[in-house]
Design a protein around this motif. Structure first.
Motif, PDB file in Angstrom:
ATOM      1  N   ALA A 483       0.814  -1.212   0.000  1.00 53.33           N
ATOM      2  CA  ALA A 483       0.000   0.000   0.000  1.00 53.33           C
ATOM      3  C   ALA A 483       0.849   1.264   0.000  1.00 53.33           C
ATOM      4  O   ALA A 483       0.468   2.259  -0.608  1.00 53.33           O
ATOM      5  N   TRP A 484       1.989   1.228   0.697  1.00 51.33           N
ATOM      6  CA  TRP A 484       2.659   2.517   0.903  1.00 51.33           C
ATOM      7  C   TRP A 484       4.167   2.556   0.792  1.00 51.33           C
ATOM      8  O   TRP A 484       4.777   3.613   0.903  1.00 51.33           O
ATOM      9  N   SER A 485       4.830   1.438   0.558  1.00 46.28           N
ATOM     10  CA  SER A 485       6.293   1.535   0.622  1.00 46.28           C
ATOM     11  C   SER A 485       6.830   2.348  -0.556  1.00 46.28           C
ATOM     12  O   SER A 485       6.297   2.311  -1.661  1.00 46.28           O
ATOM     13  N   ALA A 486       7.899   3.069  -0.293  1.00 47.30           N
ATOM     14  CA  ALA A 486       8.446   3.991  -1.288  1.00 47.30           C
ATOM     15  C   ALA A 486       8.946   3.266  -2.529  1.00 47.30           C
ATOM     16  O   ALA A 486       8.983   3.833  -3.618  1.00 47.30           O
ATOM     17  N   LEU A 517      -5.889  -5.244  -7.038  1.00 47.64           N
ATOM     18  CA  LEU A 517      -4.426  -5.304  -6.960  1.00 47.64           C
ATOM     19  C   LEU A 517      -3.754  -3.988  -7.332  1.00 47.64           C
ATOM     20  O   LEU A 517      -2.627  -3.723  -6.941  1.00 47.64           O
ATOM     21  N   LYS A 518      -4.469  -3.148  -8.093  1.00 52.14           N
ATOM     22  CA  LYS A 518      -3.898  -1.831  -8.428  1.00 52.14           C
ATOM     23  C   LYS A 518      -4.387  -0.769  -7.438  1.00 52.14           C
ATOM     24  O   LYS A 518      -4.201   0.415  -7.634  1.00 52.14           O
ATOM     25  N   PRO A 524      -1.524   5.671  -6.049  1.00 52.47           N
ATOM     26  CA  PRO A 524      -1.105   5.541  -7.447  1.00 52.47           C
ATOM     27  C   PRO A 524       0.318   5.013  -7.659  1.00 52.47           C
ATOM     28  O   PRO A 524       0.599   4.407  -8.685  1.00 52.47           O
ATOM     29  N   LYS A 525       1.188   5.211  -6.685  1.00 51.89           N
ATOM     30  CA  LYS A 525       2.567   4.739  -6.897  1.00 51.89           C
ATOM     31  C   LYS A 525       2.764   3.296  -6.438  1.00 51.89           C
ATOM     32  O   LYS A 525       3.848   2.747  -6.565  1.00 51.89           O
ATOM     33  N   ASN A 526       1.721   2.716  -5.869  1.00 50.43           N
ATOM     34  CA  ASN A 526       1.868   1.377  -5.306  1.00 50.43           C
ATOM     35  C   ASN A 526       0.908   0.383  -5.935  1.00 50.43           C
ATOM     36  O   ASN A 526      -0.112   0.771  -6.512  1.00 50.43           O
ATOM     37  N   PRO A 641      -3.681  -8.458 -13.850  1.00 47.37           N
ATOM     38  CA  PRO A 641      -3.585  -9.264 -12.624  1.00 47.37           C
ATOM     39  C   PRO A 641      -4.887  -9.946 -12.201  1.00 47.37           C
ATOM     40  O   PRO A 641      -4.841 -10.908 -11.445  1.00 47.37           O
ATOM     41  N   THR A 642      -6.023  -9.464 -12.662  1.00 45.28           N
ATOM     42  CA  THR A 642      -7.275 -10.003 -12.109  1.00 45.28           C
ATOM     43  C   THR A 642      -7.938 -11.064 -12.980  1.00 45.28           C
ATOM     44  O   THR A 642      -9.007 -11.553 -12.651  1.00 45.28           O
TER      45      THR A 642
END
Ligand code: NOJ
Ligand code: CA
Length: 675
Positions: A483-486, A517-518, A524-526, A641-642
């Motif tokens: 969800a959030w890692s750089a 999954l998106k 948006p970056k993850n 992915p889905t």
């Protein structure tokens, strides 16, 4: 290089003869051991000893005073687990050592030699010249026989949440002090975390870890890349300048070396559990293996917040009821609510986080009594959340009140968290001081009949055998990073490594089941770098008695693949690792307790591949209707992915079924006896 002395050689061979352990003194009379597996050397001559804070090192000039051998072959029951019963079958030798020089200090080493590996520990008996033992460093060596492939994370003293690296031993270069990828750490050197797994060129798999970590500091492994050797490096207290303080008599944790010639055998091994003490708690009817959902992913996606002050509070009574309704309708037994209690406005504020939480005061828009009443009326149970803001003393101070509140509302399960730099200053998440904190929590929880799932935990070392209220833990780079890692999220091969590394230590609360999954554009970056079918497979591949259906209820709507999450079990009487290579792919089958239903999960890394599921694990003469959830023909973790397909096939013990896994893909299969 140490050589075998010609005296004091002790040899112990495992029950089937697979593994041989040799103990001896080197010419300078330092204790040493080596291990072989099916006549291949697995661990070369490795030295043993301790550096002490006060006094000369325990190292050389030892004599063997006595040796005692024994053996055991017993079977014990798991109250919940990957299987119903565990065979504990080993040969043991205790070597009593004493210094020949002035101090005449004594130390004993106990080796247990199993068919799937070796465990050994040191014991410090009562003695004149060693009463209080302050260990500056433990120098247990693990000398390898070549430049093996290895899978490692940095031996960070405050976090296990790292991406795995795959290198030969000679190229291990763990980031150390000052590196921004480390948490808050003072990892001094090139060291790695355990379980540390290796593969030799002649096809042996090794994994080094520890068992029964009690009143001692966690062990990392310091890499000597030129000698292809590792030595124990204990997490130190900066406050006190040492790693461990104990009074004799005491035993160290077991140092464990798993050895196998099939990668999957590492996962099936129960060596680490066997080296723990038997169940101290007796029956634990309050432990409920279950699937759960909860107010959690929406915060990680920043759709809502933990705190009420920010104006987007997730943990409201109404929102909780929405999750309860969804759980009740979909065979999920539990609902976790994070952000229910006051303190989240200051939990990461260093000036104010020490006493941020009291663990008993709900936010005004969260009616705990009403929520628990409503859950009960729907046959669902609540899961409590205690984020400690890495302030363990504050948590300890509030434990009785917190657990009394849980008892009052009939809540049996708590998820704990230790996010942040540890308070007090100078202690680390994985030092002796924290090991003891976690034990106090576990024992207190047991008194209140509470099961514990720890995030930012001490890595598991098999204590769930002794304390079966320790049900699960994080200690891995979990789903939340997606969800959030750089760096955008966990790499596609992450979960093809984890089963052969971190999972050897114990259950993992990875929180699988993301379908969107998106991330619906919320981050948006993850993204989650797997296919949807891969997410389904994780319920079988990753073992935990509590498994989250982590995505938001609205993202499961209308997706028939959710049926797998509805039907999959969480408590098993048998687990079989069908196939796998570390970092490439893995397939596991598990049979559910009570129903006898089988479930299979298979996942691959970034490479598409065909795997064959060999159903020879099934019972003789029984036919099953199998529902296969697999990647669609153009599925791909990034571009599609889905896409998935569901099909029904009939299988029995003779069936071999080919499955195409997409890049980052997977497959999940339900074999239901009743239908
Ligand atoms: C980190 C945990 O891993 C995560 O599950 C939790 O939501 C946050 N801490 C907040 O406690
Ligand atoms: Ca975490």
């Amino acid at each position: 290089m140490a050589e075998k002395g010609n005296t004091s050689l002790s040899k112990v061979t495992s029950p089937s003869g697979n593994i041989t352990l040799e103990f001896f003194l080197t010419p300078s009379k330092q204790p040493a051991y080596q291990v072989s597996f099916k006549n291949k050397k697995a661990i070369d001559t490795s030295l043993m000893g301790f550096g002490l804070k006060d006094g000369p090192a325990l190292k050389e000039n030892f004599k063997v005073v006595n040796t005692r051998t024994s053996s055991k072959n017993e079977t014990w029951d798991m109250p919940w687990g990957e299987q119903a019963q565990v065979v504990n079958n080993y040969k043991e030798i205790v070597v009593e050592l004493q210094e020949e020089t002035n101090l005449k200090r004594q130390i004993n080493v106990t080796f247990r030699v199993y068919d799937d590996g070796v465990g050994f520990r040191y014991s410090f008996p009562v003695q004149e010249n060693l009463k209080e033992v302050i260990i500056a460093q433990e120098n247990t060596q693990f000398k390898m026989t070549g430049d093996h492939q290895s899978w490692w994370t940095p031996g960070d003293w405050d976090s296990y949440e790292h991406v795995y690296n795959h290198t030969p031993i000679s190229r291990i270069n763990a980031p150390s002090k000052g590196d921004p990828t480390l948490a808050f750490t003072s990892i001094p050197e090139n060291s790695v975390h355990t379980p540390f797994t290796l593969k030799t060129t002649d096809g042996l798999y090794l994994s080094i870890h520890e068992a029964n970590l009690t009143d001692y500091a966690s062990m990392t492994l310091l890499a000597d890349t030129s000698n292809l050797s590792f030595s124990s490096s204990l997490v130190k207290s900066d406050r006190y300048g040492y790693a461990v303080k104990r009074t004799a008599p005491f035993d160290t944790p077991w140092r464990t070396i798993q050895v196998a010639d099939r990668a999957g055998d590492l996962i099936e091994s129960k060596l680490v559990l066997n080296l723990n003490e038997p169940n101290k708690l007796g029956a634990v009817p309050y432990v409920h293996p279950m699937k759960y959902n909860g107010i959690w992913w929406e915060m990680h996606l920043e759709k809502s917040g933990w705190d009420m002050e920010g104006g987007r509070h997730g943990a409201t009574t109404a929102n909780t009821k929405r999750y309860i309704d969804f759980a009740a309708a979909n065979n999920l037994k539990g609902v976790l609510v994070e952000g229910w209690n006051t303190g989240w406005d200051r939990w990461t504020d260093n000036a104010r986080r020490e006493n941020a939480f009291d663990f008993t005061t709900p936010y005004k828009d969260y009616d705990l009594a009403e929520v628990t009443r409503y859950a009960k009326s729907k046959g669902v149970e609540m899961i409590m959340h205690h984020e400690t803001s890495a302030s363990p003393l504050n948590y300890e101070k509030n434990l009785d009140a917190a657990y009394q509140l849980m008892n009052k509302y009939g809540i049996n399960t708590a998820k704990l968290g230790y996010v942040g730099k540890l308070i007090p200053e100078g202690e680390h998440h994985f030092g002796q001081w924290m090991v003891n904190h976690h034990r106090r929590v576990l024992e207190k929880a047991a008194k209140y009949n509470i099961a514990i799932n720890v995030h930012e935990p001490i890595k598991p070392t098999g204590l769930r055998r002794t304390y079966p209220n320790l049900i699960s833990g994080e200690g891995v780079r979990g789903q939340e990073f997606n969800a959030w890692s750089a760096d955008g999220g966990n790499p596609t091969d992450h979960l093809t490594i984890v089963p052969f590394t971190r999972m050897l230590a114990g259950p993992i609360d990875y929180t699988p089941g993301i379908f969107n999954l998106k991330l619906g554009g919320l981050r948006p970056k993850n993204s989650v770098k797997t296919t949807l079918a891969h997410q389904l497979a994780l319920y079988v591949v990753i073992y935990s008695p509590v498994q989250m259906a982590a995505d938001l209820p609205e993202f499961y709507k209308g997706i028939d693949a959710f049926q797998f999450i509805r039907e999959v079990g969480v408590d098993w009487d048998k687990s079989v690792v069908l196939d796998g290579e570390i970092g490439d792919h893995v397939s596991i089958a598990r049979r559910e307790r009570k129903t006898g239903n089988w479930f299979v999960g298979a996942i691959t890394d970034e490479n598409p591949r065909e795997v064959t599921i060999d159903f020879s694990f099934l019972e003789d003469g029984k036919k099953y209707k199998a529902r296969v959830y697999r990647d669609g023909p153009t599925a791909h973790w990034d571009t599609n992915p889905t896409e998935y397909k569901i099909e029904e096939i009939t299988v029995d013990k003779q069936t071999k079924h080919k499955l195409k896994l997409a890049a980052g893909g997977g497959a999940a299969i339900s074999l239901l006896t009743a239908k």
